[in-house]
Every structure is written in C-alpha cells, then in structure tokens.
Scaffold this active site. Sequence first.
Site, PDB file in Angstrom:
ATOM      1  N   ARG A  52     -41.098 -40.603 -23.758  1.00  0.00           N
ATOM      2  CA  ARG A  52     -40.297 -41.822 -23.471  1.00  0.00           C
ATOM      3  C   ARG A  52     -40.165 -42.687 -24.659  1.00  0.00           C
ATOM      4  O   ARG A  52     -39.349 -43.874 -24.668  1.00  0.00           O
ATOM      5  CB  ARG A  52     -40.993 -42.708 -22.187  1.00  0.00           C
ATOM      6  N   TYR A 104     -14.897 -53.981 -25.898  1.00  0.00           N
ATOM      7  CA  TYR A 104     -14.975 -52.767 -24.898  1.00  0.00           C
ATOM      8  C   TYR A 104     -15.340 -53.475 -23.529  1.00  0.00           C
ATOM      9  O   TYR A 104     -16.400 -54.157 -23.485  1.00  0.00           O
ATOM     10  CB  TYR A 104     -16.044 -51.790 -25.605  1.00  0.00           C
ATOM     11  N   ASP A 177     -20.459 -53.666 -33.293  1.00  0.00           N
ATOM     12  CA  ASP A 177     -19.908 -52.634 -32.705  1.00  0.00           C
ATOM     13  C   ASP A 177     -19.212 -51.746 -33.734  1.00  0.00           C
ATOM     14  O   ASP A 177     -17.699 -52.234 -33.567  1.00  0.00           O
ATOM     15  CB  ASP A 177     -19.177 -52.658 -31.131  1.00  0.00           C
ATOM     16  N   LYS A 202     -18.717 -41.162 -28.935  1.00  0.00           N
ATOM     17  CA  LYS A 202     -17.315 -41.027 -29.419  1.00  0.00           C
ATOM     18  C   LYS A 202     -17.342 -40.161 -30.706  1.00  0.00           C
ATOM     19  O   LYS A 202     -17.664 -38.966 -30.795  1.00  0.00           O
ATOM     20  CB  LYS A 202     -16.638 -42.442 -29.705  1.00  0.00           C
TER      21      LYS A 202
HETATM   22  C1  LIG Z   1     -16.081 -49.576 -28.560  1.00  0.00           C
HETATM   23  C2  LIG Z   1     -17.029 -49.016 -27.463  1.00  0.00           C
HETATM   24  N1  LIG Z   1     -18.319 -49.493 -27.304  1.00  0.00           N
HETATM   25  C3  LIG Z   1     -19.239 -49.088 -26.432  1.00  0.00           C
HETATM   26  C4  LIG Z   1     -18.754 -48.195 -25.596  1.00  0.00           C
HETATM   27  C5  LIG Z   1     -19.975 -47.921 -24.601  1.00  0.00           C
HETATM   28  O1  LIG Z   1     -20.351 -46.559 -24.750  1.00  0.00           O
HETATM   29  P1  LIG Z   1     -20.849 -45.503 -23.597  1.00  0.00           P
HETATM   30  O2  LIG Z   1     -19.628 -45.054 -22.868  1.00  0.00           O
HETATM   31  O3  LIG Z   1     -21.262 -44.417 -24.506  1.00  0.00           O
HETATM   32  O4  LIG Z   1     -21.977 -46.218 -22.782  1.00  0.00           O
HETATM   33  C6  LIG Z   1     -17.711 -47.710 -25.294  1.00  0.00           C
HETATM   34  C7  LIG Z   1     -17.176 -46.588 -24.560  1.00  0.00           C
HETATM   35  O5  LIG Z   1     -16.244 -46.176 -24.428  1.00  0.00           O
HETATM   36  C8  LIG Z   1     -16.767 -47.957 -26.383  1.00  0.00           C
HETATM   37  O6  LIG Z   1     -15.538 -47.572 -26.691  1.00  0.00           O
END
Ligand SMILES: Cc1ncc(COP(=O)(O)O)c(C=O)c1O
Length: 384
Positions: A52, A104, A177, A202
């Site tokens: 973990r 997001y 991000d 992604k």
């Molecule tokens: C820019 C961005 N940040 C964070 C996330 C969240 O990621 P996850 O779906 O892998 O939890 C996404 C998901 O679409 C995203 O597009």
Amino acid sequence: MRDKNFAAASLAAQAMGWIDPVTKAVVPPIHMASTYQRDEDNGYRSGRIYARADNPTFDQAEATLAALEGGAKALIFSSGMSAATACFLALKPGDHVVAPKVMYWSLRSWLASYAVHWGLKVEFVDADRTDAIAAAVKPGITKLVWIETPANPTWAVTDIAAAAEIAHKAGALLGVDSTVATPVLTRPIELGADIVMHSATKYLNGHSDIIAGALVGARDDAHWETLRTLRAQLGTILGQTEAWLLMRGMRTLFPRVQWACRSADALAQKFAGHPMVAEVLYPGLPSFAGHAAAKKQMRDGFGGMLSVRVKGGERAAVATAARVELWKRATSLGGVESLIEHRASIEGPGTPCPTDLLRLSVGIEDAGDLHADLDQALKRAHNS
Ligand SMILES: Cc1ncc(COP(=O)(O)O)c(C=O)c1O
C-alpha cells in the site's frame, strides 16, 4: 540514462533505459506481491514493507515521469482525482486556496463541496487573468494556488511563470494540472511550479484502458513526504498491472502527442472558417485569447484538444455529435482514438460550459478522415 543527458523522448521510449539486472530483459516485470519479507534481524533493508506504500512496478513509471517533467520525484495514483485531491488534503482546515473557475469539472465540484465542508476556504478565479489570481491570494493565508492549463473545456491558458511568482510571493505553492499539455509541450516545474498533476488516464497512458493519476514534485521535501504518506494511508495506489500498462503507454508519449498536435492544429484552422461553426477554441490559433501565453510556455505544438462552438446552439451541437462515424462519442481525452463530446451534457446543471460546445480529443487517425467525418456531421445536422 539520466546522467548522459539524453532527450526526454529517448528517456520515455526506453523507460529510462531500464534493463533487468538478472535476466537482461528490456521490459520490467509486474510485481504482484502485496508484502515483503523482513530480514532475520527484524529490519527491512529492501526498503519495502507493504504494497500500500509502494510497489517496484511503480518505479520505472515514477522515475520516467519525474525525468520528463524535470522534477525531483513522482508518485503514481489510482486516478487523476486521487492525485489532485491529495494536494488539497495535504493542507489544513482553514487554509485558503485559489482555483480556476474553468477547470476539470469533477475536481471543481469536489473543491466546491467536500473541500469546503472539510474546512478549506476555496476561491474560484478567472485563472487566465493573472491580475485575478493576484487579487485573490492572501499573503500568509493562501497555501495553494491551483491552475489547469490549457483548461477544460475552453482551453483557457494560464501564464504559469506569472502564477508561480504570485503564489510564491504570498507564501503559497503552485500546483498545475498539466494533463492536457503533457511534458512533451510544457514543463511547469521549469516555470516555477511546485507540483505538477496529471490524469495519467489521458495522454500519459494514451490508450483509454486504465484510470491513473500522477504527481511530480519540484523538491523531495517535507511537503512531498506528506503527499507520499497520504497516498499510503488513503490507499490511493495504482494496481500493479495498471502501473505496468502506464509505463508501456508512456514509451510512445512523444510521437502520440506530436501527431495529435499536428492534426488538432490542422483541424482548428479548417473548422475556424467552417460555415456551421461559430467559433473554434484552440490555443494554437492566433485569434485565441490565450495564444500569446500559450506560445510562451508550450513548445512543439498547442495540444491535441480543441472545442468547436456550433452555429444553431445546443440542438445543432448534439445533432452533430450524433452524426459522426469515425469520431467516438465518449467522455475522456488523450487516447489514440478521437473522441467527441457535448461537454455541457456531462457537466450537468450549473456548468459554465457553453451549451453549443463540442469538445474534441484528437487521436492518431488520419487527419483528413477526421476532418471529412466532422464536416459531414456538421452539414447533416444543419440540414436535419
Ligand atoms: C484535466 C483533467 N484533470 C483531472 C482529471 C481527473 O482524472 P481521472 O479521471 O483520471 O480521475 C481529468 C479527467 O477527465 C481531466 O481531464
């Protein structure tokens, strides 16, 4: 490999040049063990106790991502959401954070609900305006400035270096991000960021077959240790097989992203003059509001994501998505297959996303096919 100063694309392609010391295999194995044997003198000289906390299968992906981002350390997580929320859970109730209005949507909802209930003071700003970030930070009280650039789903661009300067002056960290930019196009740590976050679901993985997240730290310091401890305590680790798949996906990150950028740029230019399109949102277009900032901090392309605002509003946008044959109607982004999404439908009530907007994730198919398919869908929707 790192010592030789190889280019990032070379580091990625060879997973840092890893070779199994015993078998000479060029691909690392998947370590399935959940626990590790203690030494006879009761020590744990291997440094591994229980899976973990970590797993040897994470090593190549974490080392490669840290090198690609120019960071000190990386941690992979069970999802992008668990990676992002760890950055906020590492703060204390009462701490003030600044986050973008355009970001997001799931993270924005979490920040507006759970994070606030837990005690964080969250302030949403127009993060493509550095004066708005500067006006929101409270010296000594703001602990984290969070940005996403380019930001979902309008691809608004934040000037990372300017945001870092503002955050640091106030005594806060800057978290970025960078899911959409990827280290191929932008290296936020070089511009002053303290933490880089990815939905590794992604582009890093790139094949729409795992959910994963990652953080990269500029420094291996006490704050980084808090994030590592949080991952171990919350158990937000990636499964071994997914970690292995992530590393395999990252080997082709550069050619995938470069290809997608070229196609997205071509599509943005073509659809910008399309009679059924009101507006194309893409950082690579000189007419785009964030183009200058994007040019400053993105190299080798402006990303594989763009949005088109369809003339005729929501009805025409949904009708267009219904008529594509090659693009896939699905949420998510950054995979080898191109996706189209009526974004407001998935974000739901209260979304700031325009209802005429179709979000396009450009994959690695033939750009001419992608253009022809969306063109026929726009025309058929218009005539329906
Ligand atoms: C820019 C961005 N940040 C964070 C996330 C969240 O990621 P996850 O779906 O892998 O939890 C996404 C998901 O679409 C995203 O597009």
